[in-house]
Motif scaffolding. Structure first.
Motif, mmCIF file in Angstrom:
data_model
loop_
_atom_site.group_PDB
_atom_site.id
_atom_site.type_symbol
_atom_site.label_atom_id
_atom_site.label_comp_id
_atom_site.label_asym_id
_atom_site.label_seq_id
_atom_site.Cartn_x
_atom_site.Cartn_y
_atom_site.Cartn_z
ATOM 1 N N ARG A 221 34.628 67.663 77.590
ATOM 2 C CA ARG A 221 35.316 66.383 77.404
ATOM 3 C C ARG A 221 34.351 65.291 76.960
ATOM 4 N NH1 ARG A 221 39.482 66.092 82.412
ATOM 5 N NH2 ARG A 221 40.162 64.346 81.136
ATOM 6 N N ARG A 222 34.933 64.261 76.338
ATOM 7 C CA ARG A 222 34.104 63.140 75.848
ATOM 8 C C ARG A 222 33.772 62.171 76.985
ATOM 9 N NH1 ARG A 222 37.716 63.188 70.955
ATOM 10 N NH2 ARG A 222 36.407 64.333 69.496
ATOM 11 N N GLU A 223 32.489 61.860 77.057
ATOM 12 C CA GLU A 223 32.054 60.911 78.087
ATOM 13 C C GLU A 223 32.748 59.562 77.912
ATOM 14 O OE1 GLU A 223 27.717 61.186 79.669
ATOM 15 O OE2 GLU A 223 27.847 59.492 78.276
ATOM 16 N N ALA A 224 33.062 59.221 76.639
ATOM 17 C CA ALA A 224 33.703 57.937 76.355
ATOM 18 C C ALA A 224 35.068 57.808 77.040
ATOM 19 C CB ALA A 224 33.852 57.764 74.844
ATOM 20 N N GLU A 225 35.652 58.958 77.407
ATOM 21 C CA GLU A 225 36.939 58.934 78.133
ATOM 22 C C GLU A 225 36.792 58.339 79.531
ATOM 23 O OE1 GLU A 225 38.674 62.704 79.071
ATOM 24 O OE2 GLU A 225 38.854 63.241 76.964
ATOM 25 N N LEU A 226 35.562 58.404 80.064
ATOM 26 C CA LEU A 226 35.353 57.982 81.452
ATOM 27 C C LEU A 226 35.305 56.457 81.523
ATOM 28 C CD1 LEU A 226 32.530 60.464 82.554
ATOM 29 C CD2 LEU A 226 34.864 60.371 83.455
ATOM 30 N N ASP A 227 36.322 55.856 82.097
ATOM 31 C CA ASP A 227 36.248 54.398 82.271
ATOM 32 C C ASP A 227 35.379 54.115 83.496
ATOM 33 O OD1 ASP A 227 37.780 54.997 84.425
ATOM 34 O OD2 ASP A 227 39.672 54.341 83.510
ATOM 35 N N ASP A 228 35.189 52.835 83.806
ATOM 36 C CA ASP A 228 34.278 52.477 84.902
ATOM 37 C C ASP A 228 34.654 53.169 86.204
ATOM 38 O OD1 ASP A 228 32.790 51.008 83.286
ATOM 39 O OD2 ASP A 228 33.608 49.048 83.879
ATOM 40 N N ASP A 266 30.949 70.390 88.799
ATOM 41 C CA ASP A 266 31.565 71.085 87.648
ATOM 42 C C ASP A 266 32.363 70.120 86.795
ATOM 43 O OD1 ASP A 266 30.629 73.540 88.154
ATOM 44 O OD2 ASP A 266 32.539 74.434 88.755
ATOM 45 N N LEU A 267 33.169 69.296 87.448
ATOM 46 C CA LEU A 267 34.035 68.365 86.703
ATOM 47 C C LEU A 267 33.188 67.402 85.873
ATOM 48 C CD1 LEU A 267 36.578 67.718 89.569
ATOM 49 C CD2 LEU A 267 37.168 68.587 87.298
ATOM 50 N N LEU A 268 32.122 66.887 86.480
ATOM 51 C CA LEU A 268 31.292 65.913 85.757
ATOM 52 C C LEU A 268 30.469 66.577 84.657
ATOM 53 C CD1 LEU A 268 30.273 63.626 88.748
ATOM 54 C CD2 LEU A 268 31.712 63.001 86.808
ATOM 55 N N ALA A 269 30.095 67.841 84.873
ATOM 56 C CA ALA A 269 29.292 68.552 83.859
ATOM 57 C C ALA A 269 30.101 68.808 82.588
ATOM 58 C CB ALA A 269 28.781 69.875 84.427
ATOM 59 N N ALA A 270 31.425 68.676 82.673
ATOM 60 C CA ALA A 270 32.273 68.935 81.490
ATOM 61 C C ALA A 270 32.157 67.822 80.453
ATOM 62 C CB ALA A 270 33.728 69.084 81.928
ATOM 63 N N TYR A 271 31.611 66.651 80.848
ATOM 64 C CA TYR A 271 31.573 65.509 79.918
ATOM 65 C C TYR A 271 30.300 65.508 79.085
ATOM 66 C CZ TYR A 271 35.686 63.687 82.196
ATOM 67 O OH TYR A 271 36.964 63.545 82.656
ATOM 68 N N VAL A 272 30.450 65.283 77.783
ATOM 69 C CA VAL A 272 29.267 65.184 76.911
ATOM 70 C C VAL A 272 29.306 63.845 76.169
ATOM 71 C CG1 VAL A 272 29.039 67.677 76.570
ATOM 72 C CG2 VAL A 272 30.420 66.358 74.961
ATOM 73 N N ASP A 275 26.154 61.894 71.153
ATOM 74 C CA ASP A 275 25.044 62.623 70.509
ATOM 75 C C ASP A 275 25.195 64.128 70.746
ATOM 76 O OD1 ASP A 275 23.874 60.448 69.491
ATOM 77 O OD2 ASP A 275 22.314 60.254 71.054
ATOM 78 N N GLU A 276 25.501 64.460 71.986
ATOM 79 C CA GLU A 276 25.654 65.880 72.330
ATOM 80 C C GLU A 276 26.837 66.489 71.585
ATOM 81 O OE1 GLU A 276 23.738 67.893 73.778
ATOM 82 O OE2 GLU A 276 25.075 69.600 74.157
ATOM 83 N N GLU A 277 27.879 65.692 71.421
ATOM 84 C CA GLU A 277 29.053 66.183 70.690
ATOM 85 C C GLU A 277 28.651 66.503 69.244
ATOM 86 O OE1 GLU A 277 32.393 63.535 71.089
ATOM 87 O OE2 GLU A 277 33.535 64.628 69.567
ATOM 88 N N ARG A 278 27.857 65.610 68.628
ATOM 89 C CA ARG A 278 27.411 65.845 67.244
ATOM 90 C C ARG A 278 26.493 67.072 67.169
ATOM 91 N NH1 ARG A 278 27.773 60.239 66.835
ATOM 92 N NH2 ARG A 278 25.717 59.923 67.736
#
Ligand SMILES: Cc1cc2nc3c(=O)[nH]c(=O)nc-3n(C[C@H](O)[C@H](O)[C@H](O)COP(=O)(O)OP(=O)(O)OC[C@H]3O[C@@H](n4cnc5c(N)ncnc54)[C@H](O)[C@@H]3O)c2cc1C
Length: 334
Positions: A221-228, A266-272, A275-278
């Motif tokens: 998942r995209r880290e940008a999805e994570l709001d505050d 595990d849940l948090l490790a799913a976020y990239v 840069d990592e996405e690219r």
């Protein structure tokens, strides 16, 4: 008997079903070996035109290579050998280290044709045609079906022996193929994925998780999805507590805290991040390109686009170093 290598999971077959099962299991950290040799349904397809993601279809050889590489990149050991038998690991009252004594330890001995036997806690059968190597693990009547054809007796592995997730009456034995789902490559892959997920959940349950907590999704998942709110680990802990408050394990127990810690990791490790996405996108394109015919790449992109993408120095070196248009001593070119 003592075997050379012990694995969490052995998968028999690296077709669509076995590849999917192995990738799901290995991505959760299980130590997986995949044996692959022998009669293959996939190898008989002239051209697959109904496998999503390939607009003009894909030849079976290239799909097979891509699947095998994905299996290896996921961390599996792929062994080119034919499995001849899977037997229960025998316990030995005089030797507490012998396979089969520990309920969480090796339950099976997998014997291939050429290499050394391997022990495993779990085995996933993923072979469209051959189930013979499983004979003896359960009653023949339960595992095999007998048909009469023109007076001749034929025996087949029962496609309904395993349940929808591949689980069987034999603890630790799963069947991804043959099943009723494997009549097309994509449905065989879907079945393999379900079985891989079931194996992951069962391995977690062996480790103290409970079923509702153990059944996760394999997402990136995209880290940008994570709001505050959700960027804060404590919010996930709070969510887990609410989700499992009425579950089978006491929320104030050490076991609950241990599983919660692992589940939130595990849940948090799913976020990239972006840069990592690219980086992963580029690696994905490269891995695909390695399997493409260079002529097809030139035809698809045009020579100019490919030359634009190349390093000028590499082009100059190629031209001056034996490329097809390199000037020759006689003033011509090759
Ligand atoms: C002629 C033909 C055309 C087809 N065309 C299409 C089509 O166009 N589209 C489509 O979606 N489907 C098609 N199919 C069906 C498709 O091939 C299968 O649904 C799919 O390949 C099943 O996947 P699988 O992983 O279950 O088995 P398989 O593809 O058979 O993969 C099993 C793997 O296990 C290996 N193996 C077998 N025994 C052992 C052993 N004892 N030890 C170790 N490894 C072993 C084999 O080498 C193989 O790599 C076609 C099938 C045939 C026969």
């Amino acid at each position: 008997m003592s075997a050379a290598v012990d694995r969490d999971v052995v998968v028999v077959g690296c077709g669509p079903a076995g590849c999917a099962a192995a990738v799901f299991a290995a991505r959760d950290g299980l130590d997986v070996a995949v044996f692959d040799r022998g009669r293959s349904s996939l190898a008989q397809c002239a051209h697959l035109e109904n496998y999503p993601g390939f607009p003009a279809g894909i030849d079976a050889g290239t799909l097979s290579e891509l699947m095998r590489e994905q299996t290896e990149r996921a961390g599996c050991a792929v062994v080119e050998d034919l499995v001849e038998s899977v037997e229960r690991a025998a316990g030995d009252a005089d030797d507490s280290d012998s396979p089969g004594d520990d309920p969480d330890g090796p339950q099976f001995v997998v014997t291939p044709q050429a290499g050394e036997p391997v022990t495993a806690r779990r085995v996933i059968a993923a072979t469209r045609y051959d189930g013979e190597y499983l004979r003896g693990l359960d009653d023949d009547d339960a595992m095999f079906e007998v048909h009469d054809h023109g007076g001749e007796r034929h025996e087949h592995f029962d496609r309904e022996y395993a349940d929808r997730d591949g689980a069987t009456p034999v603890d630790g034995l799963y069947v991804a193929s043959p099943s009723d789902a494997d009549r097309q490559a994509i449905t065989a892959a879907g079945r393999g994925a379900r079985v891989g997920k079931r194996v992951v959940a069962d391995a977690r349950i062996d480790d103290g998780w409970w079923r509702e907590a153990a059944e996760g999704v394999d997402w990136v998942r995209r880290e940008a999805e994570l709001d505050d709110e959700w960027a804060d680990r404590d919010r996930w802990v709070e969510w887990f507590d609410a989700e499992h408050a009425d579950g089978p394990v006491a929320p104030d127990s050490e076991r609950f805290a241990r599983v919660r810690e692992a589940a939130v990791d595990d849940l948090l490790a799913a976020y990239v991040d972006a840069d990592e996405e690219r980086t992963r996108a580029a690696a994905g394109h490269r891995a695909l390109a390695e399997h493409l015919d260079p002529d097809a790449v030139v035809e698809a992109h045009g020579a100019d686009a490919l030359l634009d993408a190349m390093d000028d120095e590499a082009i100059a070196a190629y031209a001056g170093d034996g490329g097809p248009d390199a000037p020759q001593a006689d003033g011509g070119s090759r």
